[in-house]
Write a protein that holds these residues in place. Structure first.
Motif, mmCIF file in Angstrom:
data_model
loop_
_atom_site.group_PDB
_atom_site.id
_atom_site.type_symbol
_atom_site.label_atom_id
_atom_site.label_comp_id
_atom_site.label_asym_id
_atom_site.label_seq_id
_atom_site.Cartn_x
_atom_site.Cartn_y
_atom_site.Cartn_z
ATOM 1 N N GLU A 91 52.564 35.273 -23.372
ATOM 2 C CA GLU A 91 51.138 35.087 -23.573
ATOM 3 C C GLU A 91 50.447 36.437 -23.402
ATOM 4 N N SER A 92 49.615 36.790 -24.365
ATOM 5 C CA SER A 92 48.778 37.988 -24.272
ATOM 6 C C SER A 92 47.352 37.530 -24.007
ATOM 7 N N VAL A 98 41.522 45.468 -20.687
ATOM 8 C CA VAL A 98 42.950 45.720 -20.848
ATOM 9 C C VAL A 98 43.659 44.462 -21.369
ATOM 10 N N MET A 99 44.456 44.647 -22.432
ATOM 11 C CA MET A 99 45.283 43.556 -22.953
ATOM 12 C C MET A 99 46.528 43.473 -22.073
ATOM 13 N N GLY A 120 47.356 37.684 -30.239
ATOM 14 C CA GLY A 120 46.396 37.807 -29.150
ATOM 15 C C GLY A 120 46.458 36.666 -28.151
ATOM 16 N N GLY A 121 47.405 35.758 -28.285
ATOM 17 C CA GLY A 121 47.539 34.615 -27.384
ATOM 18 C C GLY A 121 49.006 34.333 -27.115
ATOM 19 N N ARG A 122 49.344 33.050 -27.045
ATOM 20 C CA ARG A 122 50.761 32.685 -26.872
ATOM 21 C C ARG A 122 51.531 33.102 -28.111
ATOM 22 N N HIS A 123 52.757 33.553 -27.895
ATOM 23 C CA HIS A 123 53.631 33.920 -29.012
ATOM 24 C C HIS A 123 55.085 33.852 -28.558
ATOM 25 N N LEU A 124 55.979 33.850 -29.527
ATOM 26 C CA LEU A 124 57.408 33.899 -29.243
ATOM 27 C C LEU A 124 57.849 35.339 -29.449
ATOM 28 N N ALA A 167 47.429 49.413 -27.182
ATOM 29 C CA ALA A 167 47.635 50.721 -26.556
ATOM 30 C C ALA A 167 47.595 50.631 -25.034
ATOM 31 N N ASP A 168 46.742 49.799 -24.493
ATOM 32 C CA ASP A 168 46.615 49.714 -23.029
ATOM 33 C C ASP A 168 47.298 48.484 -22.448
#
Length: 171
Positions: A91-92, A98-99, A120-124, A167-168
């Motif tokens: 999850e992002s 900051v991400m 930008g959210g849940r991902h595999l 980047a961050d």
């Protein structure tokens, strides 16, 4: 008055009938369990599976939606693909400016709900890709659910919306 003892033939018949009754009862239990698992498997709808092009050796991300049309909760507990060394659920999210990204052990899918995996959210996370992912290709992905078991899907490799600034990103 005393009852006459059962003959050997009668005792054999009773034993055979008892075994058949036990077998029938066992079969009924197995079929009921199989039907329940089949219903759980059929209650999941996986749609919109895709990933972006990526080079060999880097990480990619898979996106899709899972709808639980059943009456009981389900959990996505893992995934795998021959295209990557590992696939993990992540999850992002933005924390202030900051991400950040974190691994998730599993994702709950409540009855009647749709869970979306998107940029930008849940991902595999497709870790350490074994071959480049080129637009127009498809890669096989296996999703593992707590009740429904394994489900195979194809991720379409295509250009998608821009990824959030990474980047961050802190892991």
């Amino acid at each position: 008055m005393r009852a006459a003892p059962l003959s050997r033939w009668a005792m054999s018949l009773i034993a055979v009938l008892s075994r058949r009754a036990m077998l029938a009862a066992s079969l009924a239990v197995v079929l009921a369990c199989a039907t329940e698992v089949q219903a759980a498997t059929n209650s999941l709808v996986i749609a919109g599976a895709w990933t972006r092009p990526a080079a060999v050796g880097v990480n990619g991300a898979g996106y899709l939606s899972i709808t639980n049309k059943g009456r009981t909760a389900e959990r996505l507990t893992g995934a795998s693909s021959a295209a990557a060394a590992r696939v993990s659920i992540h999850e992002s999210r933005m924390v202030g400016q900051v991400m950040t990204m974190r691994a998730l052990g599993e994702v709950a899918i409540p009855p009647g709900a749709t869970v979306t995996f998107k940029p930008g959210g849940r991902h595999l996370m497709l870790e350490a890709l074994k071959a480049p992912l080129k637009a127009g290709d498809q890669i096989a992905l296996t999703l593992v659910f707590a009740t429904a078991g394994r489900r195979s899907v194809l991720l379409a490799v295509r250009d998608g919306p821009p990824a959030p600034a990474m980047a961050d990103m802190k892991m």
